[in-house]
Design an enzyme around this catalytic site. Structure first.
Site, PDB file in Angstrom:
ATOM      1  N   GLU A 109      -5.816   4.953   5.685  1.00  0.00           N
ATOM      2  CA  GLU A 109      -5.186   5.795   6.720  1.00  0.00           C
ATOM      3  C   GLU A 109      -5.287   7.271   6.340  1.00  0.00           C
ATOM      4  O   GLU A 109      -5.524   8.122   7.198  1.00  0.00           O
ATOM      5  CB  GLU A 109      -3.714   5.375   6.899  1.00  0.00           C
TER       6      GLU A 109
ATOM      7  N   GLY B 261      -2.627   2.545   3.215  1.00  0.00           N
ATOM      8  CA  GLY B 261      -2.363   3.974   3.381  1.00  0.00           C
ATOM      9  C   GLY B 261      -3.521   4.838   2.877  1.00  0.00           C
ATOM     10  O   GLY B 261      -3.696   5.965   3.347  1.00  0.00           O
TER      11      GLY B 261
ATOM     12  N   ALA C 220      -0.284   2.722   0.062  1.00  0.00           N
ATOM     13  CA  ALA C 220       1.047   3.229  -0.287  1.00  0.00           C
ATOM     14  C   ALA C 220       1.469   2.552  -1.590  1.00  0.00           C
ATOM     15  O   ALA C 220       1.011   1.448  -1.906  1.00  0.00           O
ATOM     16  CB  ALA C 220       2.032   2.893   0.821  1.00  0.00           C
TER      17      ALA C 220
ATOM     18  N   GLU D 106      -2.243  -4.574   4.698  1.00  0.00           N
ATOM     19  CA  GLU D 106      -0.777  -4.627   4.769  1.00  0.00           C
ATOM     20  C   GLU D 106      -0.272  -5.999   5.187  1.00  0.00           C
ATOM     21  O   GLU D 106       0.788  -6.448   4.752  1.00  0.00           O
ATOM     22  CB  GLU D 106      -0.254  -3.573   5.764  1.00  0.00           C
TER      23      GLU D 106
HETATM   24  N1  DAK Z   1       0.874   0.283  -5.161  1.00  0.00           N
HETATM   25  C1  DAK Z   1       1.341   0.325  -6.427  1.00  0.00           C
HETATM   26  N2  DAK Z   1       0.579   0.004  -7.487  1.00  0.00           N
HETATM   27  C2  DAK Z   1      -0.684  -0.402  -7.262  1.00  0.00           C
HETATM   28  C3  DAK Z   1      -1.225  -0.477  -5.963  1.00  0.00           C
HETATM   29  C4  DAK Z   1      -0.371  -0.108  -4.871  1.00  0.00           C
HETATM   30  N3  DAK Z   1      -0.797  -0.096  -3.593  1.00  0.00           N
HETATM   31  N4  DAK Z   1      -2.478  -0.919  -6.044  1.00  0.00           N
HETATM   32  C5  DAK Z   1      -2.727  -1.091  -7.343  1.00  0.00           C
HETATM   33  N5  DAK Z   1      -1.657  -0.776  -8.082  1.00  0.00           N
HETATM   34  C6  DAK Z   1      -1.508  -0.825  -9.535  1.00  0.00           C
HETATM   35  C7  DAK Z   1      -1.368  -2.260 -10.034  1.00  0.00           C
HETATM   36  O1  DAK Z   1      -0.058  -2.691  -9.915  1.00  0.00           O
HETATM   37  C8  DAK Z   1      -1.828  -2.085 -11.460  1.00  0.00           C
HETATM   38  O2  DAK Z   1      -0.810  -1.516 -12.243  1.00  0.00           O
HETATM   39  P1  DAK Z   1       0.009  -2.404 -13.342  1.00  0.00           P
HETATM   40  O3  DAK Z   1       0.701  -3.455 -12.535  1.00  0.00           O
HETATM   41  O4  DAK Z   1      -1.056  -2.934 -14.251  1.00  0.00           O
HETATM   42  O5  DAK Z   1       0.932  -1.422 -13.981  1.00  0.00           O
HETATM   43  C9  DAK Z   1      -2.915  -1.043 -11.381  1.00  0.00           C
HETATM   44  O6  DAK Z   1      -2.683  -0.336 -10.149  1.00  0.00           O
HETATM   45  C10 DAK Z   1      -4.321  -1.631 -11.306  1.00  0.00           C
HETATM   46  O7  DAK Z   1      -4.349  -2.559 -10.270  1.00  0.00           O
HETATM   47  P2  DAK Z   1      -4.919  -4.048 -10.435  1.00  0.00           P
HETATM   48  O8  DAK Z   1      -4.693  -4.538 -11.836  1.00  0.00           O
HETATM   49  O9  DAK Z   1      -4.360  -4.860  -9.329  1.00  0.00           O
HETATM   50  O10 DAK Z   1      -6.476  -3.781 -10.247  1.00  0.00           O
HETATM   51  P3  DAK Z   1      -7.568  -4.780  -9.692  1.00  0.00           P
HETATM   52  O11 DAK Z   1      -8.866  -4.104  -9.902  1.00  0.00           O
HETATM   53  O12 DAK Z   1      -7.386  -6.149 -10.277  1.00  0.00           O
HETATM   54  O13 DAK Z   1      -7.276  -4.917  -8.117  1.00  0.00           O
HETATM   55  C11 DAK Z   1      -6.799  -4.064  -5.928  1.00  0.00           C
HETATM   56  C12 DAK Z   1      -7.437  -3.808  -7.324  1.00  0.00           C
HETATM   57  C13 DAK Z   1      -6.897  -2.751  -5.133  1.00  0.00           C
HETATM   58  C14 DAK Z   1      -7.549  -5.172  -5.198  1.00  0.00           C
HETATM   59  C15 DAK Z   1      -5.301  -4.518  -6.118  1.00  0.00           C
HETATM   60  O14 DAK Z   1      -4.682  -3.569  -7.012  1.00  0.00           O
HETATM   61  C16 DAK Z   1      -4.540  -4.529  -4.831  1.00  0.00           C
HETATM   62  O15 DAK Z   1      -4.671  -5.479  -4.046  1.00  0.00           O
HETATM   63  N6  DAK Z   1      -3.710  -3.500  -4.613  1.00  0.00           N
HETATM   64  C17 DAK Z   1      -2.845  -3.434  -3.433  1.00  0.00           C
HETATM   65  C18 DAK Z   1      -3.635  -3.048  -2.202  1.00  0.00           C
HETATM   66  C19 DAK Z   1      -2.761  -3.040  -0.967  1.00  0.00           C
HETATM   67  O16 DAK Z   1      -2.170  -4.068  -0.588  1.00  0.00           O
HETATM   68  N7  DAK Z   1      -2.656  -1.894  -0.315  1.00  0.00           N
HETATM   69  C20 DAK Z   1      -1.800  -1.717   0.866  1.00  0.00           C
HETATM   70  C21 DAK Z   1      -0.392  -1.268   0.460  1.00  0.00           C
HETATM   71  S1  DAK Z   1       0.707  -1.141   1.838  1.00  0.00           S
HETATM   72  C22 DAK Z   1       3.745   4.367   6.255  1.00  0.00           C
HETATM   73  C23 DAK Z   1       2.667   4.945   5.668  1.00  0.00           C
HETATM   74  C24 DAK Z   1       1.761   4.175   4.957  1.00  0.00           C
HETATM   75  C25 DAK Z   1       1.953   2.824   4.814  1.00  0.00           C
HETATM   76  C26 DAK Z   1       3.023   2.221   5.452  1.00  0.00           C
HETATM   77  C27 DAK Z   1       3.927   2.988   6.160  1.00  0.00           C
HETATM   78  N8  DAK Z   1       4.664   5.133   7.019  1.00  0.00           N
HETATM   79  C28 DAK Z   1       4.412   6.601   7.113  1.00  0.00           C
HETATM   80  C29 DAK Z   1       5.689   4.558   7.726  1.00  0.00           C
HETATM   81  C30 DAK Z   1       0.996   2.085   4.033  1.00  0.00           C
HETATM   82  C31 DAK Z   1       1.235   0.866   3.522  1.00  0.00           C
HETATM   83  C32 DAK Z   1       0.298   0.343   2.504  1.00  0.00           C
HETATM   84  O17 DAK Z   1      -0.682   0.966   2.145  1.00  0.00           O
END
Ligand code: DAK
Length: 257
Positions: free
Chosen positions: A111, A108, A65, A131
């Site tokens: 998912e 997400g 997400a 998450e």
């Molecule tokens: N959201 C927003 N931006 C993101 C992102 C994300 N999930 N993942 C990456 N980006 C963005 C980064 O911010 C960066 O943009 P700038 O900041 O440079 O503008 C760009 O994408 C490139 O990312 P990185 O520079 O971080 O790239 P790396 O190769 O160094 O790292 C990475 C890649 C995937 C390891 C890292 O980006 C990372 O850890 N990303 C977050 C992964 C994460 O935590 N995902 C889970 C998010 S929570 C629901 C439905 C769904 C959900 C919840 C509720 N309901 C229906 C109730 C789901 C929740 C989630 O998914």
């Protein structure tokens, strides 16, 4: 025209939907999810579309997400989140959908991939539910669908540690059905989708439903559903066509009726 998707087809019954938000590793924001839900609805209504391939880029299927968007929502914002409707709509898609996953498939994103009926991945894919690292937990089925796909042990490990697994591990655990070279993932998914698209559509739809039932119900109810679905197919012309074609030693020509 959608801003966050690339669209192709239908060609030979297969539509390809590519998540395309490269600046954010295909993070699922409200706009992208809304566009995806709308495209799937259109694909469901289109008789020319018999299967869908859902994919992302070589670097990321989807990194979850959109965290920046999520950070702006409070409790009421989450309760009234428009993305909930999109998720619900995506989960109602009735035709076969194949996820072709490369790179990050997180939160997400994982998912979403698990909404597909089958999933294949490139060797570079990383599946995870990170998450917990953000002080939250999966919210679009991660605890439930992952548990059904790979069992309690690996699900607990992934959900509680946030550590991702490799494509090979996902294959061994039963989350995906094939691993291939990243540059061939989409091609292979399309190949599988074309095979499915060539089958009798009503049989495909009911078979998909029956297999999903196995994950949500007890054995007796699942078997009852299967029997009813099997019986229902006796009313289709495609069943007659399939049985005739076999006996006449020719390829069946399924019409979807
Ligand atoms: N959201 C927003 N931006 C993101 C992102 C994300 N999930 N993942 C990456 N980006 C963005 C980064 O911010 C960066 O943009 P700038 O900041 O440079 O503008 C760009 O994408 C490139 O990312 P990185 O520079 O971080 O790239 P790396 O190769 O160094 O790292 C990475 C890649 C995937 C390891 C890292 O980006 C990372 O850890 N990303 C977050 C992964 C994460 O935590 N995902 C889970 C998010 S929570 C629901 C439905 C769904 C959900 C919840 C509720 N309901 C229906 C109730 C789901 C929740 C989630 O998914």
């Amino acid at each position: 025209m959608p801003q966050n998707l690339l669209l192709k087809g239908p060609d030979k019954g297969v539509r390809i939907i590519t998540l395309h938000r490269p600046e954010a590793l295909n993070a699922l924001n409200t706009a992208l999810l809304g566009e995806l839900a709308a495209e799937l609805q259109a694909a469901d209504a289109d008789p020319e579309t018999r299967a869908v391939v859902l994919t992302g880029s070589e670097k990321a299927f989807a990194a979850g997400a959109d965290i920046k968007e999520m950070a702006a929502r409070d409790l009421v914002g989450i309760l009234e989140d428009p993305r909930l409707q999109s998720w619900q709509s995506i989960s109602r898609f009735s035709k076969p959908i194949i996820a072709a996953v490369n790179g990050f498939c997180l939160g997400g994103g994982c998912e979403l991939a698990m909404h597909a009926d089958l999933m294949i991945a490139g060797e570079n894919a990383r599946f995870g539910q990170p998450e917990i690292n953000l002080g939250i937990m999966p919210g679009a089925g991660g605890t439930q669908r992952l548990r059904r796909a790979v069992g309690p042990a690996l699900t607990m490990q992934m959900v509680l540690t946030g550590e991702p697994i490799s494509a090979q591990r996902a294959l061994e655990a039963g989350l995906i059905s094939e691993v291939c070279q990243p540059e061939l993932t989409v091609e292979r998914a399309v190949q599988l989708a074309e095979i499915i698209a060539s089958k009798a559509p009503i049989a495909v739809r009911l078979a998909k439903e029956a297999v999903h039932k196995a994950g949500d119900t007890d054995l007796a109810s699942g078997l009852r559903f299967e029997r009813h679905a099997f019986t229902l197919l006796a009313g289709t012309q495609d069943r007659q066509e399939g049985l005739n074609a076999f006996q006449e030693k020719r390829k069946p020509d399924f019409k979807g009726c």
